[in-house]
Design a protein around this motif. Structure first.
Motif, PDB file in Angstrom:
ATOM      1  N   ARG A 171       0.833  -1.214   0.000  1.00  0.00           N
ATOM      2  CA  ARG A 171       0.000   0.000   0.000  1.00  0.00           C
ATOM      3  C   ARG A 171       0.869   1.266   0.000  1.00  0.00           C
ATOM      4  O   ARG A 171       0.525   2.261  -0.618  1.00  0.00           O
ATOM      5  CB  ARG A 171      -0.947   0.007   1.203  1.00  0.00           C
ATOM      6  CG  ARG A 171      -2.087  -1.024   1.070  1.00  0.00           C
ATOM      7  CD  ARG A 171      -2.985  -1.033   2.308  1.00  0.00           C
ATOM      8  NE  ARG A 171      -3.491   0.290   2.612  1.00  0.00           N
ATOM      9  CZ  ARG A 171      -4.561   0.844   2.027  1.00  0.00           C
ATOM     10  NH1 ARG A 171      -5.236   0.171   1.124  1.00  0.00           N
ATOM     11  NH2 ARG A 171      -4.941   2.055   2.357  1.00  0.00           N
TER      12      ARG A 171
ATOM     13  N   GLN B   2       0.061  -1.000 -10.396  1.00  0.00           N
ATOM     14  CA  GLN B   2      -1.275  -1.568 -10.244  1.00  0.00           C
ATOM     15  C   GLN B   2      -1.327  -2.470  -9.026  1.00  0.00           C
ATOM     16  O   GLN B   2      -0.650  -3.494  -8.970  1.00  0.00           O
ATOM     17  CB  GLN B   2      -1.682  -2.349 -11.499  1.00  0.00           C
ATOM     18  CG  GLN B   2      -2.384  -1.483 -12.527  1.00  0.00           C
ATOM     19  CD  GLN B   2      -3.580  -0.737 -11.929  1.00  0.00           C
ATOM     20  OE1 GLN B   2      -4.553  -1.340 -11.523  1.00  0.00           O
ATOM     21  NE2 GLN B   2      -3.483   0.586 -11.844  1.00  0.00           N
ATOM     22  N   LEU B   3      -2.134  -2.076  -8.050  1.00  0.00           N
ATOM     23  CA  LEU B   3      -2.297  -2.878  -6.840  1.00  0.00           C
ATOM     24  C   LEU B   3      -3.559  -3.722  -6.962  1.00  0.00           C
ATOM     25  O   LEU B   3      -4.636  -3.208  -7.259  1.00  0.00           O
ATOM     26  CB  LEU B   3      -2.396  -1.953  -5.623  1.00  0.00           C
ATOM     27  CG  LEU B   3      -2.717  -2.635  -4.279  1.00  0.00           C
ATOM     28  CD1 LEU B   3      -1.596  -3.557  -3.850  1.00  0.00           C
ATOM     29  CD2 LEU B   3      -2.986  -1.594  -3.198  1.00  0.00           C
TER      30      LEU B   3
ATOM     31  N   PRO C 198      -5.595  -5.511  -4.465  1.00  0.00           N
ATOM     32  CA  PRO C 198      -5.544  -5.528  -3.003  1.00  0.00           C
ATOM     33  C   PRO C 198      -5.982  -6.856  -2.401  1.00  0.00           C
ATOM     34  O   PRO C 198      -6.641  -7.674  -3.039  1.00  0.00           O
ATOM     35  CB  PRO C 198      -6.507  -4.418  -2.586  1.00  0.00           C
ATOM     36  CG  PRO C 198      -6.984  -3.763  -3.833  1.00  0.00           C
ATOM     37  CD  PRO C 198      -6.673  -4.669  -4.974  1.00  0.00           C
TER      38      PRO C 198
ATOM     39  N   ARG D 172     -11.481  -5.868  -3.444  1.00  0.00           N
ATOM     40  CA  ARG D 172     -12.048  -4.550  -3.665  1.00  0.00           C
ATOM     41  C   ARG D 172     -12.784  -4.426  -5.002  1.00  0.00           C
ATOM     42  O   ARG D 172     -12.613  -3.457  -5.746  1.00  0.00           O
ATOM     43  CB  ARG D 172     -10.952  -3.483  -3.570  1.00  0.00           C
ATOM     44  CG  ARG D 172     -10.227  -3.520  -2.240  1.00  0.00           C
ATOM     45  CD  ARG D 172     -11.008  -2.864  -1.152  1.00  0.00           C
ATOM     46  NE  ARG D 172     -10.917  -1.434  -1.282  1.00  0.00           N
ATOM     47  CZ  ARG D 172      -9.910  -0.705  -0.787  1.00  0.00           C
ATOM     48  NH1 ARG D 172      -8.935  -1.293  -0.093  1.00  0.00           N
ATOM     49  NH2 ARG D 172      -9.886   0.581  -0.940  1.00  0.00           N
TER      50      ARG D 172
ATOM     51  N   ILE E 299     -15.850  -3.386  -6.994  1.00  0.00           N
ATOM     52  CA  ILE E 299     -16.819  -2.345  -6.651  1.00  0.00           C
ATOM     53  C   ILE E 299     -18.229  -2.938  -6.693  1.00  0.00           C
ATOM     54  O   ILE E 299     -18.653  -3.447  -7.735  1.00  0.00           O
ATOM     55  CB  ILE E 299     -16.747  -1.161  -7.638  1.00  0.00           C
ATOM     56  CG1 ILE E 299     -15.312  -0.728  -7.876  1.00  0.00           C
ATOM     57  CG2 ILE E 299     -17.645  -0.014  -7.165  1.00  0.00           C
ATOM     58  CD1 ILE E 299     -14.701   0.164  -6.857  1.00  0.00           C
ATOM     59  N   PRO E 300     -18.952  -2.914  -5.586  1.00  0.00           N
ATOM     60  CA  PRO E 300     -20.305  -3.467  -5.571  1.00  0.00           C
ATOM     61  C   PRO E 300     -21.294  -2.517  -6.247  1.00  0.00           C
ATOM     62  O   PRO E 300     -20.982  -1.353  -6.480  1.00  0.00           O
ATOM     63  CB  PRO E 300     -20.619  -3.577  -4.075  1.00  0.00           C
ATOM     64  CG  PRO E 300     -19.798  -2.516  -3.432  1.00  0.00           C
ATOM     65  CD  PRO E 300     -18.565  -2.361  -4.273  1.00  0.00           C
ATOM     66  N   GLY E 301     -22.459  -3.057  -6.583  1.00  0.00           N
ATOM     67  CA  GLY E 301     -23.521  -2.200  -7.117  1.00  0.00           C
ATOM     68  C   GLY E 301     -23.382  -1.884  -8.593  1.00  0.00           C
ATOM     69  O   GLY E 301     -24.244  -1.236  -9.168  1.00  0.00           O
ATOM     70  N   ILE E 302     -22.287  -2.333  -9.224  1.00  0.00           N
ATOM     71  CA  ILE E 302     -22.141  -2.165 -10.667  1.00  0.00           C
ATOM     72  C   ILE E 302     -21.739  -3.517 -11.262  1.00  0.00           C
ATOM     73  O   ILE E 302     -21.385  -4.440 -10.531  1.00  0.00           O
ATOM     74  CB  ILE E 302     -21.102  -1.079 -11.031  1.00  0.00           C
ATOM     75  CG1 ILE E 302     -19.720  -1.421 -10.491  1.00  0.00           C
ATOM     76  CG2 ILE E 302     -21.555   0.281 -10.506  1.00  0.00           C
ATOM     77  CD1 ILE E 302     -18.628  -0.459 -10.924  1.00  0.00           C
TER      78      ILE E 302
ATOM     79  N   GLU F 122     -18.614  -3.097 -15.950  1.00  0.00           N
ATOM     80  CA  GLU F 122     -18.413  -1.716 -15.485  1.00  0.00           C
ATOM     81  C   GLU F 122     -17.161  -1.605 -14.609  1.00  0.00           C
ATOM     82  O   GLU F 122     -16.467  -0.582 -14.637  1.00  0.00           O
ATOM     83  CB  GLU F 122     -19.654  -1.206 -14.742  1.00  0.00           C
ATOM     84  CG  GLU F 122     -20.769  -0.829 -15.693  1.00  0.00           C
ATOM     85  CD  GLU F 122     -22.095  -0.538 -14.994  1.00  0.00           C
ATOM     86  OE1 GLU F 122     -22.847   0.287 -15.519  1.00  0.00           O
ATOM     87  OE2 GLU F 122     -22.383  -1.144 -13.939  1.00  0.00           O
TER      88      GLU F 122
ATOM     89  N   LEU G 297     -14.190   0.950 -15.602  1.00  0.00           N
ATOM     90  CA  LEU G 297     -13.604   1.923 -14.666  1.00  0.00           C
ATOM     91  C   LEU G 297     -12.078   1.931 -14.769  1.00  0.00           C
ATOM     92  O   LEU G 297     -11.450   2.976 -14.712  1.00  0.00           O
ATOM     93  CB  LEU G 297     -13.999   1.578 -13.233  1.00  0.00           C
ATOM     94  CG  LEU G 297     -15.369   2.057 -12.781  1.00  0.00           C
ATOM     95  CD1 LEU G 297     -15.661   1.517 -11.394  1.00  0.00           C
ATOM     96  CD2 LEU G 297     -15.451   3.579 -12.784  1.00  0.00           C
ATOM     97  N   ALA G 298     -11.512   0.724 -14.933  1.00  0.00           N
ATOM     98  CA  ALA G 298     -10.061   0.621 -15.008  1.00  0.00           C
ATOM     99  C   ALA G 298      -9.543   1.296 -16.280  1.00  0.00           C
ATOM    100  O   ALA G 298      -8.380   1.677 -16.359  1.00  0.00           O
ATOM    101  CB  ALA G 298      -9.633  -0.834 -14.969  1.00  0.00           C
TER     102      ALA G 298
ATOM    103  N   ARG H 114      -8.936  -6.561 -13.879  1.00  0.00           N
ATOM    104  CA  ARG H 114      -9.069  -5.102 -13.802  1.00  0.00           C
ATOM    105  C   ARG H 114      -7.693  -4.441 -13.831  1.00  0.00           C
ATOM    106  O   ARG H 114      -7.497  -3.395 -14.446  1.00  0.00           O
ATOM    107  CB  ARG H 114      -9.809  -4.758 -12.502  1.00  0.00           C
ATOM    108  CG  ARG H 114     -10.285  -3.352 -12.405  1.00  0.00           C
ATOM    109  CD  ARG H 114     -11.165  -3.172 -11.198  1.00  0.00           C
ATOM    110  NE  ARG H 114     -10.531  -3.608  -9.965  1.00  0.00           N
ATOM    111  CZ  ARG H 114     -11.097  -3.532  -8.764  1.00  0.00           C
ATOM    112  NH1 ARG H 114     -12.325  -3.045  -8.640  1.00  0.00           N
ATOM    113  NH2 ARG H 114     -10.477  -3.945  -7.698  1.00  0.00           N
TER     114      ARG H 114
ATOM    115  N   ARG I  25     -18.760   4.153  -3.440  1.00  0.00           N
ATOM    116  CA  ARG I  25     -18.578   2.858  -2.795  1.00  0.00           C
ATOM    117  C   ARG I  25     -17.145   2.670  -2.307  1.00  0.00           C
ATOM    118  O   ARG I  25     -16.926   2.152  -1.224  1.00  0.00           O
ATOM    119  CB  ARG I  25     -18.927   1.712  -3.767  1.00  0.00           C
ATOM    120  CG  ARG I  25     -20.336   1.728  -4.287  1.00  0.00           C
ATOM    121  CD  ARG I  25     -21.334   1.613  -3.138  1.00  0.00           C
ATOM    122  NE  ARG I  25     -22.668   1.381  -3.648  1.00  0.00           N
ATOM    123  CZ  ARG I  25     -23.241   0.182  -3.688  1.00  0.00           C
ATOM    124  NH1 ARG I  25     -22.596  -0.876  -3.264  1.00  0.00           N
ATOM    125  NH2 ARG I  25     -24.459   0.055  -4.153  1.00  0.00           N
TER     126      ARG I  25
ATOM    127  N   LEU J  70      -6.931   2.884  -9.613  1.00  0.00           N
ATOM    128  CA  LEU J  70      -7.149   2.686 -11.047  1.00  0.00           C
ATOM    129  C   LEU J  70      -6.831   3.962 -11.837  1.00  0.00           C
ATOM    130  O   LEU J  70      -7.183   4.090 -13.003  1.00  0.00           O
ATOM    131  CB  LEU J  70      -8.588   2.245 -11.314  1.00  0.00           C
ATOM    132  CG  LEU J  70      -8.959   0.879 -10.709  1.00  0.00           C
ATOM    133  CD1 LEU J  70     -10.433   0.586 -10.894  1.00  0.00           C
ATOM    134  CD2 LEU J  70      -8.119  -0.244 -11.321  1.00  0.00           C
TER     135      LEU J  70
END
Ligand SMILES: Nc1ncnc2c1ncn2[C@@H]1O[C@H](COP(=O)(O)OP(=O)(O)OP(=O)(O)O)[C@@H](O)[C@H]1O
Ligand SMILES: [Mg+2]
Lengths: 251, 314
Positions: free
Chosen positions: A64, A100-101, A103, A107, A109-112, A116, A120-121, A164, B199, B207
């Motif tokens: 991190r 690029q981590l 983790p 991680r 992303i929920p809800g998408i 998606e 995002l990446a 990702r 979120r 990213l």
């Protein structure tokens, strides 16, 4: 980027005497607590390093810190990647510089949707693999691209987390326990992905509880203890030294 | 109930709801994305109405429609960069204190510049007049005042009723704004980044996304919506320094009833409160009580509000 398995894996190379990646006396804190206590090591281009150590040794904290997360925050030291000063960057700038981590807790992303998450990446340059290429390597993700990402199984989420990262152009890949909590059959599948990463010559630091699994694909190893580097050498040296493994790895 | 009176009360409820919705939308957008409680949102409305009345008086109203939301967007971004981003990780009570303080400063400043009294806000010619709602056009007298604004056929009323056209404009603007904001968040790349950033902002940074910058834009948008509210609502509410605080309280209630951070919740709660105010208008002294009564009942049954999500504001 060409499809990875078509390529020969390049040899680990040193460029012009200056290491491809280098961290020098890196120190970082979680709030008031001193966690990464003066870590230094170099990595050559295309090299895969296993970052090992007991629970709480500071592996996640080190990754991190290198990815320039806000916490733990860097207080001293230098981090160089291919001539770029990561130590004076924020996390999003380090990511644009090629870090690029992936983790520990994936991680996703929920809800998408799955797709998606990949989109995002690819929001910001420099991008890596096309989404179509990613689905070729991970057909399971392709089949589930419209599915809400947090409904994926643990193994699929791990694939998505790696995918990702591959969707971005990578100079240094940081993998935090990619096999954690996964059934053996899934681990095998992720290992195949690791092989692709290896062959495409992505410079990688892999953290693993299962030191043997990490050492199977790594060229070299760094062992951490109490936030300090206690060993830097080849993967074979760790495999050969019972002392090292007993003292620092509990295997 | 007389259908014509019922129809007018429905329109009044919608119109009240429209203005609460515009204020509440910005509040809940900023809360939902940033977890930040912005009690200065009413102050943004105050800045907007004074800017609108000044621009409209000196140039023309159409220019105000463009300039005021743009100005408020800039103020919102500056507000985020200069102040509120330092308070994201602080307790909500700190956020409320600092923004409440700021709201008072803005209110006093406006009092100092423009005075405490209501400034008349002249409607543009295209927006004035009475809109005629009719079931039977032959019942409408052929006088000029009924020809100025558009008219609409409505089946269930008797003969015709009239309603101030500008109030209908306000309702329409509010609906378009809500739909526009929803589409922006739901169907664009920017919206995807913002929703994902709600979120897990840190993962977005990993990213390569500068999420802090997107969040500044979100606050700018919330402020721009207050700007829209100011231009279209100013001629109806009043142009006084105190109107911001007067609107903030019921709007905040709307946000709480709708569920903190929920856009659709804010819209539905705004209409609910608007209707409640409209239909309790005859019992003048009870109006405020009715609003709080609704809040109490909703929160007793659904502690997170109508559309509130677990973990938000807890
Ligand atoms: N968020 C945090 N706040 C404070 N201290 C933390 C935090 N995260 C980790 N630490 C501390 O930092 C030290 C190193 O933790 P870290 O997670 O880096 O270890 P690790 O080597 O990754 O362990 P594991 O193998 O269990 O994942 C530990 O003592 C831990 O308690
Ligand atoms: Mg760890």
């Amino acid at each position: 980027m060409a499809m990875a398995d078509a390529m020969e894996r390049p040899e680990a190379t040193r460029t012009g005497g200056r290491p491809f990646f280098s961290c020098r006396n890196v120190e970082s804190y979680y709030g008031e607590s001193y966690i990464v206590q003066g870590v230094s090591f170099d990595i050559a281009e295309n090299e895969i390093v296993a970052l090992l150590g007991r629970n709480g040794a500071g592996k996640t904290s080190t990754l991190r810190t290198l990815a320039r997360a806000q916490e733990p925050h860097l207080t001293a030291g230098e981090i160089w990647l291919d001539g770029q000063a990561l130590h004076s960057m924020k996390a999003y700038q380090a990511a644009r510089a090629g870090v690029q981590l992936v983790p520990e807790d994936r991680r996703i992303i929920p809800g998408i949707t799955v797709e998606e998450n990949l989109i995002l990446a690819q929001t910001v340059e420099p991008r890596g693999w096309e989404i179509a290429q990613i689905y070729e390597l991970f057909p399971r993700l392709g089949e589930r691209k419209r599915q809400e990402a947090n409904t994926l199984s643990g193994g699929e989420q791990q694939m998505l987390a790696i995918a990702r990262a591959l969707a971005r152009q990578i100079k240094l890949l940081l993998l935090d326990e990619p096999y954690e909590g996964l059934a053996p059959t899934i681990v095998e599948e992720i290992e195949k992905t690791m092989e692709v990463i290896r062959r495409s010559g992505i410079t990688t630091i892999i953290v693993e509880q299962n030191a043997l699994a990490a050492l199977r694909i790594a060229d070299s190893a760094v062992i951490l203890d109490m936030g300090e580097v206690v060993f830097r050498g080849t993967a074979q040296q760790v495999l050969d030294s019972e002392d090292l493994r007993e003292q620092y790895l509990a295997v | 109930m007389d259908p014509n009176a019922l129809f007018l009360q429905l329109l009044t409820g919608l119109q009240l709801g429209a203005i609460y919705a515009l204020i509440a939308l910005g509040l809940t957008l900023i809360f939902g994305t940033l977890g930040f409680v912005n009690f200065a949102h009413g102050a943004l409305y105050v800045i907007a109405i004074y800017a609108a009345v000044t621009v409209a008086a000196n140039t023309n109203f159409l220019l105000a429609i463009i300039l005021v939301p743009a100005l408020l967007f800039a103020i919102g971004v500056a507000f985020e960069r200069g102040l509120i981003r330092h308070f994201y990780t602080r307790p909500h009570t700190d956020q409320i204190l600092i923004t409440f303080g700021l709201a008072i400063v803005v209110e006093e400043l406006m009092k100092w510049i423009f005075g405490a009294n209501n400034i008349p806000f002249t409607l543009p010619e295209w927006g004035s007049g009475l809109m005629v709602f009719y079931s039977d056009w032959s019942a409408v007298p052929a006088v000029p005042v009924f020809q100025e604004a558009p008219s609409l056929w409505v089946p269930f009323i008797e003969g015709f009723v009239t309603y101030q056209f500008w109030r209908v404009v306000l309702i329409a603007v509010s609906l378009v704004t809500v739909a526009g904001l929803f589409a922006l968040l739901q169907f664009t790349r920017f919206g995807l980044v913002v929703r994902a950033g709600m979120r897990d902002p840190e993962m977005l940074r990993f990213l390569g996304i500068n999420i802090a910058q997107k969040f500044a834009i979100v606050v700018g948008l919330g402020a721009a919506i207050a700007g829209i509210a100011g231009v279209f609502g100013g001629p109806i509410t009043q142009v006084t320094p105190g109107v911001g605080m007067a609107l903030l309280v019921p709007s905040f209630l709307v946000v709480v009833i709708g569920g903190m951070g929920s856009l659709s919740g804010a819209l539905i709660a705004a209409i609910l409160i608007g209707m409640a105010l409209s239909f309790s208008a005859e019992i003048a002294n009870l109006q405020q009580i009715v609003v709080y009564l609704i809040a109490v009942v909703v929160l007793l049954v659904r502690p997170r509000g109508l559309f509130g999500k677990k973990g938000v504001f807890e």
